[in-house]
Design a protein around this motif. Structure first.
Motif, PDB file in Angstrom:
ATOM      1  N   GLU A  36       0.827  -1.196   0.000  1.00 28.57           N
ATOM      2  CA  GLU A  36       0.000   0.000   0.000  1.00 28.57           C
ATOM      3  C   GLU A  36       0.870   1.259   0.000  1.00 28.57           C
ATOM      4  OE1 GLU A  36      -2.497  -0.253   3.361  1.00 28.57           O
ATOM      5  OE2 GLU A  36      -3.608  -1.983   2.612  1.00 28.57           O
ATOM      6  N   ASP A  37       0.297   2.355  -0.474  1.00 24.81           N
ATOM      7  CA  ASP A  37       1.008   3.637  -0.431  1.00 24.81           C
ATOM      8  C   ASP A  37       1.092   4.127   1.007  1.00 24.81           C
ATOM      9  OD1 ASP A  37      -0.650   4.738  -3.440  1.00 24.81           O
ATOM     10  OD2 ASP A  37       1.207   3.607  -3.186  1.00 24.81           O
ATOM     11  N   ASP A  38       2.008   5.064   1.250  1.00 23.69           N
ATOM     12  CA  ASP A  38       2.146   5.615   2.592  1.00 23.69           C
ATOM     13  C   ASP A  38       0.994   6.536   2.949  1.00 23.69           C
ATOM     14  OD1 ASP A  38       5.755   5.934   2.456  1.00 23.69           O
ATOM     15  OD2 ASP A  38       4.485   4.274   3.077  1.00 23.69           O
ATOM     16  N   LEU A  39       0.306   7.076   1.958  1.00 27.95           N
ATOM     17  CA  LEU A  39      -0.820   7.967   2.215  1.00 27.95           C
ATOM     18  C   LEU A  39      -2.132   7.220   2.022  1.00 27.95           C
ATOM     19  CD1 LEU A  39       0.374  11.185   0.384  1.00 27.95           C
ATOM     20  CD2 LEU A  39       0.433  10.691   2.821  1.00 27.95           C
ATOM     21  N   VAL A  40      -3.006   7.338   3.011  1.00 27.48           N
ATOM     22  CA  VAL A  40      -4.311   6.702   2.948  1.00 27.48           C
ATOM     23  C   VAL A  40      -5.352   7.798   3.093  1.00 27.48           C
ATOM     24  CG1 VAL A  40      -5.865   5.060   4.044  1.00 27.48           C
ATOM     25  CG2 VAL A  40      -3.428   4.571   3.953  1.00 27.48           C
ATOM     26  N   ILE A  41      -6.315   7.843   2.183  1.00 25.36           N
ATOM     27  CA  ILE A  41      -7.346   8.878   2.218  1.00 25.36           C
ATOM     28  C   ILE A  41      -8.635   8.249   2.713  1.00 25.36           C
ATOM     29  CG2 ILE A  41      -8.707  10.495   0.851  1.00 25.36           C
ATOM     30  CD1 ILE A  41      -6.290  10.671  -1.036  1.00 25.36           C
ATOM     31  N   ASN A  42      -9.151   8.767   3.826  1.00 23.45           N
ATOM     32  CA  ASN A  42     -10.408   8.306   4.396  1.00 23.45           C
ATOM     33  C   ASN A  42     -11.518   9.267   3.991  1.00 23.45           C
ATOM     34  OD1 ASN A  42      -9.009   6.265   5.658  1.00 23.45           O
ATOM     35  ND2 ASN A  42      -8.740   7.426   7.554  1.00 23.45           N
ATOM     36  N   ASP A  43     -12.769   8.834   4.175  1.00 17.38           N
ATOM     37  CA  ASP A  43     -13.903   9.683   3.841  1.00 17.38           C
ATOM     38  C   ASP A  43     -14.020  10.873   4.792  1.00 17.38           C
ATOM     39  OD1 ASP A  43     -14.534   8.003   1.771  1.00 17.38           O
ATOM     40  OD2 ASP A  43     -15.989   6.853   2.946  1.00 17.38           O
ATOM     41  N   GLU A  44     -13.741  10.653   6.078  1.00 16.46           N
ATOM     42  CA  GLU A  44     -13.943  11.696   7.074  1.00 16.46           C
ATOM     43  C   GLU A  44     -12.881  12.789   6.981  1.00 16.46           C
ATOM     44  OE1 GLU A  44     -13.704   9.302  10.498  1.00 16.46           O
ATOM     45  OE2 GLU A  44     -15.657   8.386  10.201  1.00 16.46           O
ATOM     46  N   SER A  45     -11.634  12.392   7.013  1.00 23.72           N
ATOM     47  CA  SER A  45     -10.555  13.365   6.963  1.00 23.72           C
ATOM     48  C   SER A  45      -9.331  12.693   6.361  1.00 23.72           C
ATOM     49  CB  SER A  45     -10.232  13.885   8.368  1.00 23.72           C
ATOM     50  OG  SER A  45      -9.756  12.818   9.159  1.00 23.72           O
ATOM     51  N   THR A  46      -8.332  13.501   6.054  1.00 25.58           N
ATOM     52  CA  THR A  46      -7.115  12.961   5.482  1.00 25.58           C
ATOM     53  C   THR A  46      -6.108  12.728   6.591  1.00 25.58           C
ATOM     54  OG1 THR A  46      -7.534  14.172   3.462  1.00 25.58           O
ATOM     55  CG2 THR A  46      -5.317  13.348   3.779  1.00 25.58           C
ATOM     56  N   ASP A  47      -5.781  11.470   6.845  1.00 25.76           N
ATOM     57  CA  ASP A  47      -4.783  11.101   7.840  1.00 25.76           C
ATOM     58  C   ASP A  47      -3.611  10.457   7.117  1.00 25.76           C
ATOM     59  OD1 ASP A  47      -6.367  11.924   9.957  1.00 25.76           O
ATOM     60  OD2 ASP A  47      -7.319   9.958  10.154  1.00 25.76           O
ATOM     61  N   ARG A  48      -2.432  10.768   7.582  1.00 22.02           N
ATOM     62  CA  ARG A  48      -1.241  10.183   6.971  1.00 22.02           C
ATOM     63  C   ARG A  48      -0.858   8.948   7.761  1.00 22.02           C
ATOM     64  NH1 ARG A  48       4.726  12.846   6.244  1.00 22.02           N
ATOM     65  NH2 ARG A  48       5.541  11.170   4.966  1.00 22.02           N
ATOM     66  N   HIS A  49      -0.756   7.809   7.072  1.00 26.89           N
ATOM     67  CA  HIS A  49      -0.339   6.551   7.681  1.00 26.89           C
ATOM     68  C   HIS A  49       1.009   6.147   7.093  1.00 26.89           C
ATOM     69  CE1 HIS A  49      -4.582   6.430   8.733  1.00 26.89           C
ATOM     70  NE2 HIS A  49      -4.259   5.540   9.659  1.00 26.89           N
ATOM     71  N   VAL A  50       1.933   5.784   7.965  1.00 33.66           N
ATOM     72  CA  VAL A  50       3.266   5.383   7.554  1.00 33.66           C
ATOM     73  C   VAL A  50       3.573   4.034   8.191  1.00 33.66           C
ATOM     74  CG1 VAL A  50       5.706   6.014   7.614  1.00 33.66           C
ATOM     75  CG2 VAL A  50       3.986   7.791   7.437  1.00 33.66           C
ATOM     76  N   THR A  51       4.179   3.132   7.449  1.00 32.18           N
ATOM     77  CA  THR A  51       4.586   1.846   7.995  1.00 32.18           C
ATOM     78  C   THR A  51       5.979   1.988   8.597  1.00 32.18           C
ATOM     79  OG1 THR A  51       3.302   0.707   6.308  1.00 32.18           O
ATOM     80  CG2 THR A  51       4.975  -0.578   7.470  1.00 32.18           C
ATOM     81  N   MET A  52       6.053   1.784   9.918  1.00 33.12           N
ATOM     82  CA  MET A  52       7.318   1.885  10.636  1.00 33.12           C
ATOM     83  C   MET A  52       7.428   0.717  11.607  1.00 33.12           C
ATOM     84  SD  MET A  52       7.800   5.943  11.536  1.00 33.12           S
ATOM     85  CE  MET A  52       6.681   5.909  12.900  1.00 33.12           C
ATOM     86  N   SER A  53       8.628   0.500  12.110  1.00 33.62           N
ATOM     87  CA  SER A  53       8.860  -0.525  13.111  1.00 33.62           C
ATOM     88  C   SER A  53       8.448   0.019  14.473  1.00 33.62           C
ATOM     89  CB  SER A  53      10.332  -0.928  13.124  1.00 33.62           C
ATOM     90  OG  SER A  53      10.557  -1.875  14.130  1.00 33.62           O
ATOM     91  N   CYS A  54       7.556  -0.684  15.138  1.00 33.46           N
ATOM     92  CA  CYS A  54       7.086  -0.263  16.460  1.00 33.46           C
ATOM     93  C   CYS A  54       7.971  -0.906  17.529  1.00 33.46           C
ATOM     94  CB  CYS A  54       5.632  -0.674  16.661  1.00 33.46           C
ATOM     95  SG  CYS A  54       4.955  -0.134  18.235  1.00 33.46           S
ATOM     96  N   GLN A  55       8.408  -0.115  18.508  1.00 32.93           N
ATOM     97  CA  GLN A  55       9.288  -0.634  19.555  1.00 32.93           C
ATOM     98  C   GLN A  55       8.540  -1.538  20.517  1.00 32.93           C
ATOM     99  OE1 GLN A  55      11.035   2.813  21.324  1.00 32.93           O
ATOM    100  NE2 GLN A  55      12.491   3.099  19.652  1.00 32.93           N
ATOM    101  N   THR A  56       7.262  -1.264  20.739  1.00 31.79           N
ATOM    102  CA  THR A  56       6.490  -2.088  21.658  1.00 31.79           C
ATOM    103  C   THR A  56       6.055  -3.392  20.988  1.00 31.79           C
ATOM    104  OG1 THR A  56       5.657  -0.092  22.718  1.00 31.79           O
ATOM    105  CG2 THR A  56       4.486  -2.124  23.180  1.00 31.79           C
ATOM    106  N   CYS A  57       5.511  -3.295  19.775  1.00 31.12           N
ATOM    107  CA  CYS A  57       5.033  -4.482  19.049  1.00 31.12           C
ATOM    108  C   CYS A  57       6.196  -5.298  18.478  1.00 31.12           C
ATOM    109  CB  CYS A  57       4.109  -4.072  17.911  1.00 31.12           C
ATOM    110  SG  CYS A  57       2.666  -3.128  18.421  1.00 31.12           S
ATOM    111  N   ARG A  58       7.321  -4.643  18.221  1.00 30.86           N
ATOM    112  CA  ARG A  58       8.504  -5.251  17.618  1.00 30.86           C
ATOM    113  C   ARG A  58       8.207  -5.848  16.249  1.00 30.86           C
ATOM    114  NH1 ARG A  58      12.413  -7.770  22.176  1.00 30.86           N
ATOM    115  NH2 ARG A  58      12.396  -5.960  23.520  1.00 30.86           N
ATOM    116  N   LYS A  59       7.360  -5.149  15.490  1.00 32.30           N
ATOM    117  CA  LYS A  59       7.014  -5.557  14.134  1.00 32.30           C
ATOM    118  C   LYS A  59       6.757  -4.305  13.310  1.00 32.30           C
ATOM    119  CE  LYS A  59       4.831  -9.870  15.446  1.00 32.30           C
ATOM    120  NZ  LYS A  59       3.607 -10.648  15.459  1.00 32.30           N
ATOM    121  N   LEU A  60       6.669  -4.490  11.998  1.00 33.31           N
ATOM    122  CA  LEU A  60       6.289  -3.376  11.138  1.00 33.31           C
ATOM    123  C   LEU A  60       4.788  -3.163  11.276  1.00 33.31           C
ATOM    124  CD1 LEU A  60       8.303  -4.106   7.879  1.00 33.31           C
ATOM    125  CD2 LEU A  60       8.698  -2.277   9.518  1.00 33.31           C
ATOM    126  N   LYS A  61       4.402  -1.992  11.731  1.00 26.48           N
ATOM    127  CA  LYS A  61       2.994  -1.658  11.925  1.00 26.48           C
ATOM    128  C   LYS A  61       2.718  -0.287  11.334  1.00 26.48           C
ATOM    129  CE  LYS A  61       1.755  -5.239  14.231  1.00 26.48           C
ATOM    130  NZ  LYS A  61       0.797  -6.168  13.724  1.00 26.48           N
TER     131      LYS A  61
END
Length: 86
Positions: free
Chosen positions: A37-62
């Motif tokens: 998926e692209d780094d930018l996700v467009i929702n109907d309500e508002s435009t939120d930017r989603h980025v896939t990064m490594s989470c320190q707590t989950c220890r996975k790409l989230k």
């Protein structure tokens, strides 16, 4: 008695293998879908930017949602990642 123990152990091993192998395949497919998926996700309500990064707590790409400029929040565990200049 030995035949019953052997068959029970065999069925338990097959069940455990099927259970864990399916979970690993689901996680691999989930990460592959996130990477496609692209780094930018467009929702109907508002435009939120989603980025896939490594989470320190989950220890996975989230996926992380941008709360403020260069301040991201994990969508799963809600941990904040601050990439702003200090």
């Amino acid at each position: 008695m030995d035949l019953i123990s052997f068959s029970t152990g065999l069925l338990s091993a097959v069940f455990a293998y099927a259970l864990f192998s399916q979970k690993e395949n689901d996680e691999i497919e989930e990460v592959e879908e996130e990477l496609e998926e692209d780094d930018l996700v467009i929702n109907d309500e508002s435009t939120d930017r989603h980025v896939t990064m490594s989470c320190q707590t989950c220890r996975k790409l989230k996926k992380h949602k941008e709360v403020k400029p260069n301040l991201y929040q994990c969508c799963k565990c809600k941990r904040h990642v601050d990439l702003r200049a200090s």
